[in-house]
Design a protein around this motif. Structure first.
Motif, PDB file in Angstrom:
ATOM      1  N   TRP A  77       0.809  -1.216   0.000  1.00  0.00           N
ATOM      2  CA  TRP A  77       0.000   0.000   0.000  1.00  0.00           C
ATOM      3  C   TRP A  77       0.849   1.276   0.000  1.00  0.00           C
ATOM      4  O   TRP A  77       0.297   2.388  -0.089  1.00  0.00           O
ATOM      5  CB  TRP A  77      -0.922   0.016   1.220  1.00  0.00           C
ATOM      6  CG  TRP A  77      -1.913  -1.109   1.231  1.00  0.00           C
ATOM      7  CD1 TRP A  77      -2.695  -1.522   0.195  1.00  0.00           C
ATOM      8  CD2 TRP A  77      -2.228  -1.979   2.328  1.00  0.00           C
ATOM      9  NE1 TRP A  77      -3.481  -2.582   0.581  1.00  0.00           N
ATOM     10  CE2 TRP A  77      -3.218  -2.888   1.878  1.00  0.00           C
ATOM     11  CE3 TRP A  77      -1.783  -2.072   3.644  1.00  0.00           C
ATOM     12  CZ2 TRP A  77      -3.763  -3.871   2.699  1.00  0.00           C
ATOM     13  CZ3 TRP A  77      -2.330  -3.058   4.462  1.00  0.00           C
ATOM     14  CH2 TRP A  77      -3.302  -3.942   3.992  1.00  0.00           C
ATOM     15  N   LEU A  78       2.148   1.136   0.107  1.00  0.00           N
ATOM     16  CA  LEU A  78       3.012   2.317   0.191  1.00  0.00           C
ATOM     17  C   LEU A  78       3.517   2.751  -1.181  1.00  0.00           C
ATOM     18  O   LEU A  78       3.614   1.949  -2.107  1.00  0.00           O
ATOM     19  CB  LEU A  78       4.208   2.025   1.110  1.00  0.00           C
ATOM     20  CG  LEU A  78       3.884   1.665   2.562  1.00  0.00           C
ATOM     21  CD1 LEU A  78       5.165   1.401   3.336  1.00  0.00           C
ATOM     22  CD2 LEU A  78       3.059   2.760   3.231  1.00  0.00           C
ATOM     23  N   ARG A  79       3.875   4.028  -1.269  1.00  0.00           N
ATOM     24  CA  ARG A  79       4.458   4.597  -2.478  1.00  0.00           C
ATOM     25  C   ARG A  79       5.847   5.156  -2.138  1.00  0.00           C
ATOM     26  O   ARG A  79       6.065   5.623  -1.008  1.00  0.00           O
ATOM     27  CB  ARG A  79       3.582   5.714  -3.018  1.00  0.00           C
ATOM     28  CG  ARG A  79       2.153   5.282  -3.368  1.00  0.00           C
ATOM     29  CD  ARG A  79       1.279   6.493  -3.665  1.00  0.00           C
ATOM     30  NE  ARG A  79      -0.103   6.113  -3.976  1.00  0.00           N
ATOM     31  CZ  ARG A  79      -1.102   6.981  -4.097  1.00  0.00           C
ATOM     32  NH1 ARG A  79      -0.881   8.292  -3.923  1.00  0.00           N
ATOM     33  NH2 ARG A  79      -2.322   6.545  -4.369  1.00  0.00           N
ATOM     34  N   PRO A  80       6.770   5.151  -3.083  1.00  0.00           N
ATOM     35  CA  PRO A  80       8.114   5.673  -2.798  1.00  0.00           C
ATOM     36  C   PRO A  80       8.116   7.124  -2.342  1.00  0.00           C
ATOM     37  O   PRO A  80       9.025   7.542  -1.605  1.00  0.00           O
ATOM     38  CB  PRO A  80       8.838   5.509  -4.139  1.00  0.00           C
ATOM     39  CG  PRO A  80       8.112   4.400  -4.826  1.00  0.00           C
ATOM     40  CD  PRO A  80       6.677   4.542  -4.425  1.00  0.00           C
ATOM     41  N   SER A  81       7.105   7.894  -2.743  1.00  0.00           N
ATOM     42  CA  SER A  81       7.057   9.317  -2.375  1.00  0.00           C
ATOM     43  C   SER A  81       6.376   9.571  -1.035  1.00  0.00           C
ATOM     44  O   SER A  81       6.309  10.717  -0.577  1.00  0.00           O
ATOM     45  CB  SER A  81       6.316  10.098  -3.465  1.00  0.00           C
ATOM     46  OG  SER A  81       4.978   9.613  -3.612  1.00  0.00           O
ATOM     47  N   GLN A 101      11.214   1.886   1.927  1.00  0.00           N
ATOM     48  CA  GLN A 101      10.204   1.879   0.874  1.00  0.00           C
ATOM     49  C   GLN A 101       9.518   3.230   0.676  1.00  0.00           C
ATOM     50  O   GLN A 101       8.713   3.383  -0.240  1.00  0.00           O
ATOM     51  CB  GLN A 101       9.130   0.832   1.188  1.00  0.00           C
ATOM     52  CG  GLN A 101       9.664  -0.582   1.332  1.00  0.00           C
ATOM     53  CD  GLN A 101       8.566  -1.579   1.613  1.00  0.00           C
ATOM     54  OE1 GLN A 101       7.563  -1.641   0.899  1.00  0.00           O
ATOM     55  NE2 GLN A 101       8.735  -2.379   2.649  1.00  0.00           N
ATOM     56  N   VAL A 102       9.807   4.191   1.557  1.00  0.00           N
ATOM     57  CA  VAL A 102       9.141   5.489   1.486  1.00  0.00           C
ATOM     58  C   VAL A 102      10.176   6.610   1.519  1.00  0.00           C
ATOM     59  O   VAL A 102      11.371   6.374   1.734  1.00  0.00           O
ATOM     60  CB  VAL A 102       8.143   5.663   2.652  1.00  0.00           C
ATOM     61  CG1 VAL A 102       7.039   4.610   2.568  1.00  0.00           C
ATOM     62  CG2 VAL A 102       8.856   5.594   3.994  1.00  0.00           C
ATOM     63  N   ALA A 103       9.693   7.846   1.318  1.00  0.00           N
ATOM     64  CA  ALA A 103      10.601   8.988   1.312  1.00  0.00           C
ATOM     65  C   ALA A 103      11.144   9.295   2.702  1.00  0.00           C
ATOM     66  O   ALA A 103      12.329   9.596   2.874  1.00  0.00           O
ATOM     67  CB  ALA A 103       9.883  10.213   0.747  1.00  0.00           C
ATOM     68  N   ASP A 146       1.527  11.302   4.731  1.00  0.00           N
ATOM     69  CA  ASP A 146       0.708  10.599   3.742  1.00  0.00           C
ATOM     70  C   ASP A 146       0.082   9.351   4.348  1.00  0.00           C
ATOM     71  O   ASP A 146      -1.089   9.038   4.099  1.00  0.00           O
ATOM     72  CB  ASP A 146       1.565  10.208   2.526  1.00  0.00           C
ATOM     73  CG  ASP A 146       2.103  11.415   1.792  1.00  0.00           C
ATOM     74  OD1 ASP A 146       1.307  12.327   1.492  1.00  0.00           O
ATOM     75  OD2 ASP A 146       3.326  11.459   1.548  1.00  0.00           O
ATOM     76  N   VAL A 147       0.865   8.630   5.130  1.00  0.00           N
ATOM     77  CA  VAL A 147       0.401   7.372   5.741  1.00  0.00           C
ATOM     78  C   VAL A 147       0.690   7.416   7.235  1.00  0.00           C
ATOM     79  O   VAL A 147       1.774   7.818   7.659  1.00  0.00           O
ATOM     80  CB  VAL A 147       1.116   6.153   5.118  1.00  0.00           C
ATOM     81  CG1 VAL A 147       0.630   4.850   5.764  1.00  0.00           C
ATOM     82  CG2 VAL A 147       0.902   6.111   3.605  1.00  0.00           C
ATOM     83  N   VAL A 148      -0.303   7.009   8.022  1.00  0.00           N
ATOM     84  CA  VAL A 148      -0.129   6.859   9.465  1.00  0.00           C
ATOM     85  C   VAL A 148      -0.284   5.378   9.803  1.00  0.00           C
ATOM     86  O   VAL A 148      -1.250   4.736   9.385  1.00  0.00           O
ATOM     87  CB  VAL A 148      -1.153   7.694  10.258  1.00  0.00           C
ATOM     88  CG1 VAL A 148      -1.041   7.401  11.756  1.00  0.00           C
ATOM     89  CG2 VAL A 148      -0.949   9.184   9.988  1.00  0.00           C
ATOM     90  N   LEU A 149       0.675   4.835  10.551  1.00  0.00           N
ATOM     91  CA  LEU A 149       0.674   3.435  10.947  1.00  0.00           C
ATOM     92  C   LEU A 149       0.647   3.342  12.469  1.00  0.00           C
ATOM     93  O   LEU A 149       1.450   3.973  13.151  1.00  0.00           O
ATOM     94  CB  LEU A 149       1.926   2.730  10.419  1.00  0.00           C
ATOM     95  CG  LEU A 149       2.196   1.311  10.942  1.00  0.00           C
ATOM     96  CD1 LEU A 149       1.129   0.339  10.454  1.00  0.00           C
ATOM     97  CD2 LEU A 149       3.597   0.848  10.527  1.00  0.00           C
ATOM     98  N   ALA A 150      -0.292   2.535  12.999  1.00  0.00           N
ATOM     99  CA  ALA A 150      -0.328   2.227  14.428  1.00  0.00           C
ATOM    100  C   ALA A 150      -0.316   0.711  14.548  1.00  0.00           C
ATOM    101  O   ALA A 150      -1.349   0.057  14.397  1.00  0.00           O
ATOM    102  CB  ALA A 150      -1.570   2.814  15.091  1.00  0.00           C
ATOM    103  N   ALA A 151       0.859   0.144  14.785  1.00  0.00           N
ATOM    104  CA  ALA A 151       1.026  -1.309  14.809  1.00  0.00           C
ATOM    105  C   ALA A 151       1.189  -1.800  16.241  1.00  0.00           C
ATOM    106  O   ALA A 151       2.176  -1.473  16.909  1.00  0.00           O
ATOM    107  CB  ALA A 151       2.232  -1.716  13.957  1.00  0.00           C
ATOM    108  N   TRP A 152       0.214  -2.542  16.718  1.00  0.00           N
ATOM    109  CA  TRP A 152       0.238  -3.119  18.062  1.00  0.00           C
ATOM    110  C   TRP A 152       0.404  -2.049  19.144  1.00  0.00           C
ATOM    111  O   TRP A 152       1.048  -2.283  20.169  1.00  0.00           O
ATOM    112  CB  TRP A 152       1.368  -4.152  18.200  1.00  0.00           C
ATOM    113  CG  TRP A 152       1.307  -5.248  17.190  1.00  0.00           C
ATOM    114  CD1 TRP A 152       2.047  -5.374  16.059  1.00  0.00           C
ATOM    115  CD2 TRP A 152       0.434  -6.390  17.211  1.00  0.00           C
ATOM    116  NE1 TRP A 152       1.706  -6.517  15.368  1.00  0.00           N
ATOM    117  CE2 TRP A 152       0.717  -7.161  16.055  1.00  0.00           C
ATOM    118  CE3 TRP A 152      -0.554  -6.847  18.093  1.00  0.00           C
ATOM    119  CZ2 TRP A 152       0.047  -8.348  15.763  1.00  0.00           C
ATOM    120  CZ3 TRP A 152      -1.202  -8.023  17.805  1.00  0.00           C
ATOM    121  CH2 TRP A 152      -0.907  -8.763  16.659  1.00  0.00           C
ATOM    122  N   SER A 153      -0.168  -0.877  18.944  1.00  0.00           N
ATOM    123  CA  SER A 153       0.121   0.229  19.859  1.00  0.00           C
ATOM    124  C   SER A 153      -1.121   0.889  20.465  1.00  0.00           C
ATOM    125  O   SER A 153      -1.004   1.913  21.129  1.00  0.00           O
ATOM    126  CB  SER A 153       0.946   1.298  19.125  1.00  0.00           C
ATOM    127  OG  SER A 153       0.275   1.754  17.964  1.00  0.00           O
TER     128      SER A 153
END
Length: 295
Positions: A77-81, A101-103, A146-153
């Motif tokens: 789901w991620l983009r290089p930018s 994988q991201v900027a 651009d993307v927010v991730l909350a993993a096990w948090s």
């Protein structure tokens, strides 16, 4: 005859009752309060907990490979930018692989000790696109990414609706959440036998998070990932100590070691304990926003 048929239809319809609605946010809050024997809902107690295990936690996570497939799915789901905000980043088990994988990545965590370990890893690996940010997700300013991730948090978020709104407001494109899916590891029945533990409770945390998201108007999709978790050691007792409760006595460890041994594999000179774990992934895309159904 037609009149009788009509009356029967009316009686049948009258017996149909509407299904009760579920207040997912209320159930979530009650669940966290009930599952808080060590007081970790208190931010200071939680910080002390992470301070005590920061280095060992990092080594265990690195060795087990417990999020490999989850990372692969997130990467789709991620983009290089993209700019990525990793909320509850800890020692970086998601931060560092995804940084490639991201900027850029901003790693937010409320534990300075976990961030210290992450800073050491960033320097050792020569990573240049990760910024560290100390603070709690429920109160710290969350810069837009651009993307927010909350993993096990989300384990300490009593007001989950408010937290989810904050995370979604910081996500220009995607909000991704990783949370628990019920499963019982093979060694759990052994632990129940030795330590008289209750059967493992099957609470689908990710489904309740999904329900709360819909309550606050955040449409989302849910996915389930199967992870292969592998713990290795040259001595069986070392694996037993890693899996056993903290309060285990030497005699209990000896019993657990004997019962665990048949479930182990040999990998070269090591003994390996392999289990399949499950993770729930929730993805909210900003264009999918709904009108809130619960304030």
């Amino acid at each position: 005859m037609e009149l009788v048929a009509e009356e029967q239809t009316q009686v049948t319809c009258a017996q149909i009752q509407p299904l009760p609605s579920v207040d997912f946010a209320k159930v979530w809050r009650e669940r966290l309060i009930a599952d808080n024997p060590k007081g970790r809902l208190d931010p200071e107690i939680d910080r002390r907990f992470w301070a005590s295990i920061a280095n060992d936690y990092d080594r265990q996570i690195e060795a087990s490979g417990s999020c490999k497939r989850t990372l692969e799915m997130i990467g789709r789901w991620l983009r290089p930018s993209d700019t990525l905000l990793d909320v509850g980043a800890g020692t970086g088990r998601f931060t560092l692989p995804l940084a490639a994988q991201v900027a850029s990545v901003t790693a937010l965590d409320d534990s300075p000790d976990m961030l210290r370990v992450l800073a050491q890893k960033i320097e050792a690996q020569g990573v240049s696109n990760v910024q560290l940010l100390h603070g709690a997700m429920e109160s710290a300013p969350l810069p837009e990414h651009d993307v927010v991730l909350a993993a096990w948090s989300l384990y300490r978020q009593l007001d989950l609706p408010a937290t989810l709104r904050r995370l979604a407001a910081a996500a220009r494109r995607l909000l991704i959440i990783v949370a628990g899916h019920p499963y019982t590891p093979p060694h759990r029945p052994l632990m129940e036998k030795i330590w008289n533990l209750p059967p493992k409770d099957a609470f689908p945390a990710y489904l309740y998070i999904l329900g709360v998201m819909h309550q606050v108007g955040l449409n989302a999709e849910a996915f389930v990932v199967r992870e292969i978790v592998c713990h290795r050691a040259k001595v069986v007792e070392t694996l037993a100590r890693k899996l056993a409760p903290e309060h285990a006595s030497p005699e209990e460890i000896r019993r657990f070691t004997a019962l665990l041994r048949p479930k182990l594999q040999r990998m070269g000179e090591d003994y390996a304990y392999v289990q399949v774990g499950l993770a729930g992934l929730i993805v909210h895309r900003q264009e999918d926003a709904l009108d809130p159904v619960l304030e």
